[in-house]
Design an enzyme around this catalytic site. Structure first.
Site, PDB file in Angstrom:
ATOM      1  N   ASN A 150      -4.866 -11.839 -10.144  1.00 19.85           N
ATOM      2  CA  ASN A 150      -6.315 -12.016 -10.092  1.00 19.85           C
ATOM      3  C   ASN A 150      -6.989 -11.448 -11.326  1.00 19.85           C
ATOM      4  OD1 ASN A 150      -5.598 -11.420  -6.789  1.00 19.85           O
ATOM      5  ND2 ASN A 150      -6.612 -13.311  -7.394  1.00 19.85           N
ATOM      6  N   LYS A 170      -4.975 -18.970   6.243  1.00 19.98           N
ATOM      7  CA  LYS A 170      -6.326 -18.534   6.633  1.00 19.98           C
ATOM      8  C   LYS A 170      -7.007 -19.635   7.448  1.00 19.98           C
ATOM      9  CE  LYS A 170      -6.354 -14.494   4.652  1.00 19.98           C
ATOM     10  NZ  LYS A 170      -6.272 -13.286   5.475  1.00 19.98           N
ATOM     11  N   SER A 208       0.874  -1.180   0.000  1.00 22.78           N
ATOM     12  CA  SER A 208       0.000   0.000   0.000  1.00 22.78           C
ATOM     13  C   SER A 208       0.906   1.223   0.000  1.00 22.78           C
ATOM     14  CB  SER A 208      -0.892  -0.003   1.242  1.00 22.78           C
ATOM     15  OG  SER A 208      -0.096   0.022   2.402  1.00 22.78           O
ATOM     16  N   LYS A 230      -1.072 -12.134   0.601  1.00 21.56           N
ATOM     17  CA  LYS A 230      -2.235 -12.770  -0.023  1.00 21.56           C
ATOM     18  C   LYS A 230      -2.035 -13.271  -1.453  1.00 21.56           C
ATOM     19  CE  LYS A 230      -4.082  -8.501  -1.848  1.00 21.56           C
ATOM     20  NZ  LYS A 230      -5.209  -7.664  -2.145  1.00 21.56           N
ATOM     21  N   ARG A 277     -17.185 -17.651 -10.240  1.00 25.67           N
ATOM     22  CA  ARG A 277     -16.884 -17.128  -8.902  1.00 25.67           C
ATOM     23  C   ARG A 277     -17.974 -16.164  -8.463  1.00 25.67           C
ATOM     24  NH1 ARG A 277     -13.797 -20.495  -9.740  1.00 25.67           N
ATOM     25  NH2 ARG A 277     -11.536 -20.594  -9.455  1.00 25.67           N
ATOM     26  N   TYR A 284      -0.916 -19.797   1.285  1.00 29.76           N
ATOM     27  CA  TYR A 284      -1.744 -18.632   1.618  1.00 29.76           C
ATOM     28  C   TYR A 284      -3.083 -19.107   2.193  1.00 29.76           C
ATOM     29  CZ  TYR A 284      -5.654 -15.561   0.719  1.00 29.76           C
ATOM     30  OH  TYR A 284      -6.837 -14.877   0.854  1.00 29.76           O
ATOM     31  N   SER A 323      -5.456 -13.799 -20.589  1.00 25.14           N
ATOM     32  CA  SER A 323      -5.457 -15.255 -20.761  1.00 25.14           C
ATOM     33  C   SER A 323      -6.565 -15.817 -19.894  1.00 25.14           C
ATOM     34  CB  SER A 323      -4.134 -15.860 -20.306  1.00 25.14           C
ATOM     35  OG  SER A 323      -3.093 -15.425 -21.137  1.00 25.14           O
ATOM     36  N   SER A 355     -11.246 -16.145   4.124  1.00 24.73           N
ATOM     37  CA  SER A 355     -11.464 -16.247   2.685  1.00 24.73           C
ATOM     38  C   SER A 355     -12.239 -17.517   2.372  1.00 24.73           C
ATOM     39  CB  SER A 355     -10.093 -16.318   2.007  1.00 24.73           C
ATOM     40  OG  SER A 355     -10.217 -16.762   0.675  1.00 24.73           O
TER      41      SER A 355
HETATM   42  C1  UD1 Z   1      -7.762 -16.414  -5.740  1.00 22.99           C
HETATM   43  C2  UD1 Z   1      -7.235 -17.366  -4.727  1.00 22.99           C
HETATM   44  C3  UD1 Z   1      -7.953 -17.154  -3.426  1.00 22.99           C
HETATM   45  C4  UD1 Z   1      -7.849 -15.722  -3.002  1.00 22.99           C
HETATM   46  C5  UD1 Z   1      -8.386 -14.815  -4.101  1.00 22.99           C
HETATM   47  C6  UD1 Z   1      -8.235 -13.345  -3.781  1.00 22.99           C
HETATM   48  C7  UD1 Z   1      -6.529 -19.367  -5.977  1.00 22.99           C
HETATM   49  C8  UD1 Z   1      -6.723 -20.839  -6.163  1.00 22.99           C
HETATM   50  N1  UD1 Z   1      -7.370 -18.758  -5.153  1.00 22.99           N
HETATM   51  O1  UD1 Z   1      -9.124 -16.737  -5.975  1.00 22.99           O
HETATM   52  O2  UD1 Z   1      -7.387 -17.990  -2.456  1.00 22.99           O
HETATM   53  O3  UD1 Z   1      -8.582 -15.528  -1.816  1.00 22.99           O
HETATM   54  O4  UD1 Z   1      -7.680 -15.090  -5.313  1.00 22.99           O
HETATM   55  O5  UD1 Z   1      -6.898 -12.958  -3.777  1.00 22.99           O
HETATM   56  O6  UD1 Z   1      -5.640 -18.791  -6.542  1.00 22.99           O
HETATM   57  N2  UD1 Z   1      -8.644 -16.111 -14.302  1.00 22.99           N
HETATM   58  C9  UD1 Z   1      -8.367 -16.096 -15.647  1.00 22.99           C
HETATM   59  N3  UD1 Z   1      -7.318 -15.320 -16.074  1.00 22.99           N
HETATM   60  C10 UD1 Z   1      -6.565 -14.554 -15.221  1.00 22.99           C
HETATM   61  C11 UD1 Z   1      -6.869 -14.577 -13.841  1.00 22.99           C
HETATM   62  C12 UD1 Z   1      -7.913 -15.382 -13.410  1.00 22.99           C
HETATM   63  O7  UD1 Z   1      -9.005 -16.766 -16.443  1.00 22.99           O
HETATM   64  O8  UD1 Z   1      -5.623 -13.874 -15.690  1.00 22.99           O
HETATM   65  C13 UD1 Z   1      -9.804 -16.908 -13.822  1.00 22.99           C
HETATM   66  C14 UD1 Z   1      -9.462 -17.990 -12.808  1.00 22.99           C
HETATM   67  O9  UD1 Z   1      -9.146 -19.183 -13.450  1.00 22.99           O
HETATM   68  C15 UD1 Z   1     -10.760 -18.051 -11.996  1.00 22.99           C
HETATM   69  C16 UD1 Z   1     -11.302 -16.630 -12.027  1.00 22.99           C
HETATM   70  O10 UD1 Z   1     -10.665 -16.013 -13.150  1.00 22.99           O
HETATM   71  O11 UD1 Z   1     -11.703 -18.881 -12.638  1.00 22.99           O
HETATM   72  C17 UD1 Z   1     -10.990 -15.829 -10.781  1.00 22.99           C
HETATM   73  O12 UD1 Z   1      -9.590 -15.890 -10.521  1.00 22.99           O
HETATM   74  P1  UD1 Z   1      -8.890 -14.961  -9.421  1.00 22.99           P
HETATM   75  O13 UD1 Z   1      -9.326 -13.557  -9.591  1.00 22.99           O
HETATM   76  O14 UD1 Z   1      -7.432 -15.241  -9.441  1.00 22.99           O
HETATM   77  O15 UD1 Z   1      -9.528 -15.452  -8.040  1.00 22.99           O
HETATM   78  P2  UD1 Z   1      -9.639 -16.945  -7.423  1.00 22.99           P
HETATM   79  O16 UD1 Z   1      -8.772 -17.895  -8.117  1.00 22.99           O
HETATM   80  O17 UD1 Z   1     -11.088 -17.272  -7.314  1.00 22.99           O
END
Ligand code: UD1
Length: 336
Positions: free
Chosen positions: A199, A153, A36, A84, A231, A149, A216, A124
């Protein structure tokens, strides 16, 4: 009432500090600025017109905590500070276990020494691992986490339970977040990950703004309506408000309570991309690639317990989440 907020300049912490100040609480923030920056203080002041105390310290540092608890009569602690990044936690497990566990242990120790008995913890949905059923209720099996991570939690939840058993007045609200996105409508605070985001939402906004070339999508062969991962995305302002509801409950209860903070609706990666393009009128180029190891097909909450017991539910929909996430990143670019 005076609330100590650890990690109060971070993504979720800063939005919660805004809500606390707007609701009339006094706030003390401890943040080591590892993910931050100091300018968030001005942004929070600009939004709320209110001031708060700030300590640039590490929550693991017992002396720093002692100083804060002696200088302020703290009524409750909201603990957001923690590492995280899932991938980094796999590479640096010691750093993750040390930071996330020691900070929590030291915080609880100082709270008990100073008769502070209300603890709100940022957990989480990751604690559910690959969920045993959907939507996920709080009594679903926990554990089976797939990275350090997530395991921190899970372990912290166990530790808090033991601390509560030994000290029944020590009341704990375990808030299990689903996928927080969005930003404050002012565009002054939001999610600013270091480096290339892991993310989905931070990645989408950077592709839309031209900072990154192409999104991607990790797999389109999941057992979901369009094959991409599903999600429960929740607006960070809704999430922040959930903390205030939990705080009020903590003040008039004794126990350890677990709540899912999600909307109850699952959206796929493609839903997000299409909705983002529609709401913001920009293209998000994407390609389908291999599944990301450790990802699950679907994860969404049954948030009805939080509604029943805290009177909280999410109000913002996907349109507002897409709008505010993009507004924030555009404003960051303007300000550079
Ligand atoms: C992830 C973490 C989770 C954490 C949360 C917030 C994992 C397994 N879980 O959740 O523990 O609390 O982040 O920090 O990593 N996706 C794409 N392309 C990308 C990025 C993501 O297709 O470039 C897809 C992923 O496959 C998923 C969805 O988007 O289906 C959400 O992904 P993401 O935002 O990384 O969150 P989580 O994986 O749900």
């Amino acid at each position: 009432m005076k609330i100590l907020v650890t990690g109060g300049l971070g993504f979720i912490g800063s939005h919660t500090v805004v809500e606390l100040l707007e609701d009339g609480y006094e706030v003390v923030v401890i943040d080591d600025l590892s993910n931050s920056s100091l300018e968030i203080i001005d942004c929070i002041q600009k939004i709320t017109g209110k001031d708060f105390s700030f300590y640039q310290e590490d929550v693991c540092d017992l002396n720093a905590l002692e100083k804060i608890f002696s200088e302020h009569k703290i009524d409750a602690v909201m603990h957001f500070a923690g590492y995280k990044a899932v991938g980094e936690s796999v590479r640096e497990p010691i750093m993750y276990y040390e930071n996330n566990l020691v900070s929590t242990l030291h915080l609880c120790k100082k709270m008990l020494e100073h008769d502070c008995f209300n603890f709100i913890f940022s957990s989480s949905a990751t604690v559910y691992g690959d969920p045993e059923k959907l939507p996920i209720t709080e009594d679903c099996k926990v554990g089976g986490t797939t990275n350090p991570y997530g395991t921190t939690k899970y372990m912290i939840e166990r530790i808090l339970n033991d601390i509560h058993i030994a000290n029944p007045k020590f009341t704990v609200m375990v808030l299990r977040y689903f996928n927080p996105i969005g930003a404050h409508e002012s565009g002054l605070i939001g999610e600013k990950p270091n480096g290339i985001p892991n993310n989905l939402m931070p990645y989408i906004v950077r592709v839309a703004s031209g900072e990154l070339e192409i999104l991607s999508i990790f797999g389109n062969d999941y057992d979901t309506p369009d094959g991409t991962g599903v999600r429960d995305y929740i607006h960070v302002v809704d999430l922040a408000k959930g903390h205030l509801c939990a705080l009020k409950k903590a003040f008039d209860s004794e126990g350890i309570f677990y709540y899912n903070l999600g909307t109850g609706t699952g959206y796929s990666v493609l839903d997000l991309v299409k909705n983002f393009e529609k709401v913001n009128g920009v293209k998000v180029p994407y390609k389908i690639v291999e599944r990301r190891p450790g990802d699950i097909a679907s994860c969404y909450a049954d948030p009805s317990k939080a509604y029943r017991e805290l009177g909280w539910k999410a109000h913002f929909g996907l349109d507002e989440m897409m709008r505010d996430s993009y507004h924030y990143i555009l404003k960051q670019h303007e300000d550079v």
